[in-house]
Each structure stands twice: as C-alpha cells, then as structure tokens.
Design an enzyme around this catalytic site. Structure first.
Site: not given
Length: 326
Positions: A51, A140, A168
């Site tokens: 992680d 974000y 995109f």
C-alpha cells in the site's frame, strides 16, 4: 529496464504492464488490490502486495532496485473527491510523496505519472493543449496538479526524470482479449452502457439533450486504454534515454457524443439499451477535447484504437466473458 508498476493490477495499469512486457521490460507490480484484480496479473511478473500509504511497503519494494517506476495508484472519482477530500489528500497526495521519497532514496529516478486533463478545469478554448491554464474544478484534479508540482520540484532538487500524461476518458479493453477484468463500481459512460446492455443495470441516464453539439448530447474525448498504455511505454523510453522531463496531453482532438456511443453500442451488442434523457447535470461543459500534437511530435504517438466502434467492440468482448463466467 526493471520497472515497478504501482497500481499495475488495475484497469489502466494492467494494460500498461502488458505493453511494457511486449517491449521486453522486466516488470514488478505493486498493488493493494483495493480496485485492482488478481486476474489482471501476469504470471511472468513479480507481484508485491503493498500500500502506498505504508512507507515500509514502498521501502521494501524499491530496495529491490529498479530503473524506473510508473505511478497509477490513485482514487479517481470526481464526485467522491468533492465529498471526501481528506481521502484524496491522504491517498493521492501523501501516498505519492511516500512513493517519491522511497524512489529517490533508492536512486530510482525515471517516473511516468498517470495524470489527468482534470487539471485544466472548464476549457477556455478547444481542443485543450498543454499551454491551457490549469484551474481544476474538482478536488481529484487538484490532487493530480499538486502531484505534478511535486514532481517538478523533485526533478529540480533530486534529478528525477518524469513524464506527466494528461488525458480525459480511458475506455475500451485489450484488443487481444488477454485482459478482461472489469472495473469495480464503474461510473464512466462506457461501462455504464455495458452494464445496462448486460442487465446489471435496469437503465441509465443521459444528462442533457439540448447542448450545442451535433446531436444535442455532450462530447468527450475518449482514449482507448491500449493507446494509453502505448503512450506510457513510449514516455518511459523517452525520459530515460533523453534524461529529461515532459508533460503531454493524450487525446484524439475529435470527441464522441453520448448518443453516438449509445447508438454504436446498440448496433454492436444487439441489445436495446434503456437510456433515459434527462436534464443537464450541473457543471458539465458541452464539449471537452484535447490535442495530442505535442505527443506526436515528441514521442511519435497517436491514437490507433480510439474510434467509437473499437471502443465498444473491445469493451463488449470483455463484458461477454464476464457474463459467461457468471
């Protein structure tokens, strides 16, 4: 090269791994499998269950010695980022700083970063190029832009070579049919269409039919995930051989309307896809497209698989395998 692919079990990451393997690179995948899938892993590659929020995991990984790394590990849901910015701060920003610090401490100084065109915000002109002002309108996009700024400082202070790739909408699946692990809880248009075609969803909504576009629905720039994977591999070769950093847009410059995507899907799947046209969604621009002229000049890259029918065909093949297995 020996390459560590962080997030390599995910949708985009697994396609990047496949492309890198075809170029002869030795790959190790680092992933916590929160969104990635075991079925996206190749038996030829090493896998580290780790992680990015755990510094020790990253230290152990980079201590193996790598020539380069590709960073694709991020939370990416725009709406969620506005509701839970702390989640995105911790994972996207702090997690990336953990990666950068572990990388430079082990002298791994070639980095490809999967960024986003969300760093631009609403387009001031079209198609969007790399000189367009960066003014993200969701958290974000903000986290991705901050990461790009960190990379620029690490490039200056720690001699890090990086490629920031802005795009995109990733869509489609491996044309060879090797990779077909479906995204968990997808929210993008094409998987929503596929889930509706499969009966996983009873129906879907199209937000707005009165936009100033060729058929009244929004236009977005979709890039086939295999085209994205090629760009990541080409960018890695460029920065490592040229010893310099680059920031590039990846797009077609054309775009596909929602209705065009739906009509292609109905024709290719043979399904009557239940789509309800409703009012516009707040904050949606009518048209968003990007130019990749710089990527073509610098890397020799251009989209090969990003036409609407190839996007639909390759995605439908993946979903048919899912249905069969279910």
């Amino acid at each position: 090269m020996k390459v560590l692919v962080i997030g390599g079990a995910g949708y985009i990451g697994s396609h990047v791994v496949k492309e890198l393997m075809s170029k002869g690179h030795k790959i190790t995948v680092f992933d916590n499998l929160s969104t990635g899938l075991m079925q996206n892993l190749f038996k030829e590659n090493d896998f580290i269950a780790g992680d990015i929020m755990h510094k020790d995991d990253l230290e152990k990984a980079f201590s193996r010695g790598f020539d380069a790394f590709i960073h694709l590990a991020a939370w990416k849901a725009v709406g969620e980022s506005m509701e839970f910015p702390e989640k995105y701060s911790e994972n996207n920003i702090t997690g990336t700083l953990n990666i950068l610090n572990a990388a430079v401490s082990h002298n791994c100084k070639n980095m490809v970063f999967s960024s986003t065109a969300a760093v631009y915000g609403s387009p001031k002109y079209l198609p969007v190029d790399e000189n367009h002002p960066t003014n993200p309108e969701n958290y974000y996009g903000f986290t991705k832009l901050e990461i790009e700024r960190f990379m620029a400082w690490y490039s200056q202070l720690k001699e890090l070579n990086y490629a920031a790739l802005r795009y995109f909408n990733a869509a489609g699946y491996d044309p060879d049919g090797v990779l077909f692990g479906l995204e968990k809880n997808p929210s993008n248009l094409l998987p929503v269409i596929m889930e509706t075609a499969c009966g996983i969803r009873k129906g879907m909504k199209v937000f707005g039919s009165d936009w100033d576009t060729r058929d009244g629905t929004c236009i977005r720039d979709y890039i086939h995930v295999t085209d994205l994977a090629r760009a990541h591999a080409m960018a890695l070769d460029y920065i490592s051989s040229k010893n310099e950093s680059i920031t590039l847009n990846l797009g077609t410059g054309n775009g596909i309307t929602v209705t065009e995507m739906l009509e292609s899907a109905k024709r290719i799947t043979g399904k009557d896809i239940n789509a309800e046209y409703v009012g516009r969604r707040a904050g949606d621009p009518a048209v968003v497209t990007a130019t990749s002229d710089k990527a073509k000049i610098i890397l020799g890259w251009e989209a090969k698989y990003s036409d609407v029918d190839t996007l639909i065909n390759t995605t439908w093949e993946a979903y048919k395998k899912y249905n069969y297995k279910k």
